[in-house]
Design a protein around this motif. Sequence first.
Motif, PDB file in Angstrom:
ATOM      1  N   PHE A 133       0.851  -1.193   0.000  1.00 46.07           N
ATOM      2  CA  PHE A 133       0.000   0.000   0.000  1.00 46.07           C
ATOM      3  C   PHE A 133       0.884   1.239   0.000  1.00 46.07           C
ATOM      4  O   PHE A 133       2.105   1.148   0.221  1.00 46.07           O
ATOM      5  CB  PHE A 133      -0.955   0.023   1.209  1.00 46.07           C
ATOM      6  CG  PHE A 133      -0.269  -0.061   2.547  1.00 46.07           C
ATOM      7  CD1 PHE A 133       0.207   1.073   3.195  1.00 46.07           C
ATOM      8  CD2 PHE A 133      -0.124  -1.288   3.189  1.00 46.07           C
ATOM      9  CE1 PHE A 133       0.834   0.998   4.429  1.00 46.07           C
ATOM     10  CE2 PHE A 133       0.511  -1.379   4.427  1.00 46.07           C
ATOM     11  CZ  PHE A 133       0.982  -0.227   5.044  1.00 46.07           C
ATOM     12  N   ASP A 134       0.281   2.386  -0.248  1.00 53.52           N
ATOM     13  CA  ASP A 134       0.991   3.661  -0.176  1.00 53.52           C
ATOM     14  C   ASP A 134       0.783   4.278   1.211  1.00 53.52           C
ATOM     15  O   ASP A 134      -0.319   4.225   1.765  1.00 53.52           O
ATOM     16  CB  ASP A 134       0.484   4.620  -1.254  1.00 53.52           C
ATOM     17  CG  ASP A 134       0.976   4.233  -2.639  1.00 53.52           C
ATOM     18  OD1 ASP A 134       2.198   4.040  -2.779  1.00 53.52           O
ATOM     19  OD2 ASP A 134       0.154   4.106  -3.556  1.00 53.52           O
ATOM     20  N   GLU A 135       1.829   4.856   1.736  1.00 54.85           N
ATOM     21  CA  GLU A 135       1.789   5.425   3.077  1.00 54.85           C
ATOM     22  C   GLU A 135       2.113   6.911   3.050  1.00 54.85           C
ATOM     23  O   GLU A 135       2.857   7.381   2.189  1.00 54.85           O
ATOM     24  CB  GLU A 135       2.818   4.698   3.960  1.00 54.85           C
ATOM     25  CG  GLU A 135       2.802   5.093   5.421  1.00 54.85           C
ATOM     26  CD  GLU A 135       1.481   4.773   6.098  1.00 54.85           C
ATOM     27  OE1 GLU A 135       0.521   5.555   5.918  1.00 54.85           O
ATOM     28  OE2 GLU A 135       1.409   3.761   6.807  1.00 54.85           O
ATOM     29  N   THR A 136       1.516   7.660   3.974  1.00 59.12           N
ATOM     30  CA  THR A 136       1.858   9.067   4.162  1.00 59.12           C
ATOM     31  C   THR A 136       2.496   9.234   5.534  1.00 59.12           C
ATOM     32  O   THR A 136       2.419   8.350   6.396  1.00 59.12           O
ATOM     33  CB  THR A 136       0.610   9.964   4.069  1.00 59.12           C
ATOM     34  OG1 THR A 136      -0.354   9.509   5.038  1.00 59.12           O
ATOM     35  CG2 THR A 136       0.001   9.903   2.680  1.00 59.12           C
ATOM     36  N   ILE A 137       3.129  10.368   5.732  1.00 64.17           N
ATOM     37  CA  ILE A 137       3.804  10.678   6.993  1.00 64.17           C
ATOM     38  C   ILE A 137       3.003  11.732   7.754  1.00 64.17           C
ATOM     39  O   ILE A 137       2.482  12.676   7.148  1.00 64.17           O
ATOM     40  CB  ILE A 137       5.243  11.189   6.732  1.00 64.17           C
ATOM     41  CG1 ILE A 137       6.039  10.137   5.976  1.00 64.17           C
ATOM     42  CG2 ILE A 137       5.942  11.540   8.040  1.00 64.17           C
ATOM     43  CD1 ILE A 137       6.263   8.834   6.712  1.00 64.17           C
ATOM     44  N   VAL A 138       2.904  11.573   9.069  1.00 66.58           N
ATOM     45  CA  VAL A 138       2.203  12.541   9.904  1.00 66.58           C
ATOM     46  C   VAL A 138       3.145  13.060  10.987  1.00 66.58           C
ATOM     47  O   VAL A 138       4.129  12.405  11.342  1.00 66.58           O
ATOM     48  CB  VAL A 138       0.953  11.923  10.564  1.00 66.58           C
ATOM     49  CG1 VAL A 138      -0.072  11.539   9.500  1.00 66.58           C
ATOM     50  CG2 VAL A 138       1.315  10.717  11.422  1.00 66.58           C
ATOM     51  N   ALA A 139       2.841  14.250  11.491  1.00 66.46           N
ATOM     52  CA  ALA A 139       3.589  14.837  12.601  1.00 66.46           C
ATOM     53  C   ALA A 139       2.838  14.539  13.894  1.00 66.46           C
ATOM     54  O   ALA A 139       1.636  14.828  14.007  1.00 66.46           O
ATOM     55  CB  ALA A 139       3.754  16.337  12.404  1.00 66.46           C
ATOM     56  N   VAL A 140       3.541  13.971  14.871  1.00 63.16           N
ATOM     57  CA  VAL A 140       2.913  13.499  16.100  1.00 63.16           C
ATOM     58  C   VAL A 140       3.602  14.129  17.306  1.00 63.16           C
ATOM     59  O   VAL A 140       4.817  14.353  17.301  1.00 63.16           O
ATOM     60  CB  VAL A 140       2.993  11.958  16.182  1.00 63.16           C
ATOM     61  CG1 VAL A 140       2.339  11.444  17.457  1.00 63.16           C
ATOM     62  CG2 VAL A 140       2.342  11.318  14.970  1.00 63.16           C
ATOM     63  N   THR A 141       2.809  14.419  18.335  1.00 65.64           N
ATOM     64  CA  THR A 141       3.331  14.951  19.598  1.00 65.64           C
ATOM     65  C   THR A 141       2.665  14.220  20.755  1.00 65.64           C
ATOM     66  O   THR A 141       1.764  13.388  20.564  1.00 65.64           O
ATOM     67  CB  THR A 141       3.042  16.450  19.748  1.00 65.64           C
ATOM     68  OG1 THR A 141       1.618  16.626  19.896  1.00 65.64           O
ATOM     69  CG2 THR A 141       3.533  17.247  18.555  1.00 65.64           C
ATOM     70  N   GLY A 142       3.088  14.567  21.964  1.00 63.11           N
ATOM     71  CA  GLY A 142       2.373  14.113  23.150  1.00 63.11           C
ATOM     72  C   GLY A 142       1.066  14.883  23.286  1.00 63.11           C
ATOM     73  O   GLY A 142       0.899  15.968  22.704  1.00 63.11           O
TER      74      GLY A 142
END
Length: 319
Positions: free
Chosen positions: A178-187
């Motif tokens: 599958f194709d994946e995207t990147i996300v920005a994650v924090t607490g």
Amino acid sequence: MVSRHTRIVEKVQTRLKFRQLRLLVAVGQHQNIQGAARELNVSQPAATKMIKDLELDFEVQLFDRTNRGVIPTAYGEALIRQGQLILAQVSNAAQELDDLNDGSSGRVVIGSLLAASSGLLPQAIDQLMRERPHVAVKVVEGTNDALMPALRRGAIDMVVGRLPTHRHRDEIAQSKLFDETIVAVTGPDHPLAGRKGLSFEDLKPFGWILPPPETSLRRQVDMFFGGQGMYAPTSYVESVSFLTNRSLLQRRSLICLMPSHVPEQDIAWGSLARLDWSVPVGAGPVGISLNAKARLSPAAKALIGYLEQAAAEQSQQRG
């Protein structure tokens, strides 16, 4: 008239010994015949003769001799690579026989990248163990730069995660899941968590958790940072360990880039937060990388089927 290839094959089939292959690989590692001879517990003159015999049989020069040791030629590098694969296949065969003798139903060694570690691979392994209760599974985590050489020399059966760039495609067969995207994650307590319409200017004051420099995502991130007025993070941690990254995000006001499905469960539980910022880098295919020359065990083939099944189920859930 007998061709050169046929002549060499005939000589190698009747004369080549595994001890010679072990020595060849050891010389390549040590770049020193004396050190390789010591590892195999043979004399240096005997080791030198074994290398010369190999060069005569293959009709090429395998090493350049220098004052500081020996350096593999292009022929030497090619034969060392094939020798590693042969030795690994013999080791795998012995291990599989041991597993069967112990009552195990096969063995699979998997290289895992971050994109596969949280959901895709565990789901597939779970299904494999339901079908084969005594299967032996080994998971090795790392980056493409570490796992692909191990795949090429036969130390692992497959690599699951972000498909490598062209730098690794020689002798590697790829299968996209599958194709994946990147996300920005924090607490969840990060100052930016819950804010809408964030821009990169909003993110600049904070520290980051970044992938290692040898990864393609990190190279893309560095290029993006360079295009933002040569931005440099105030502080950063380099890590591909999800458990470490999750704990750091919960302790400090850091920002981490992850494949979108990796933190899904933690975001749903409220232990992590996804920033409302569209990450401009990192989108790409996730899949399976195989050694094109290696033969897979029945257990490894079954695992590939379960990986494809798990990917299809996850795609349906997201759709």
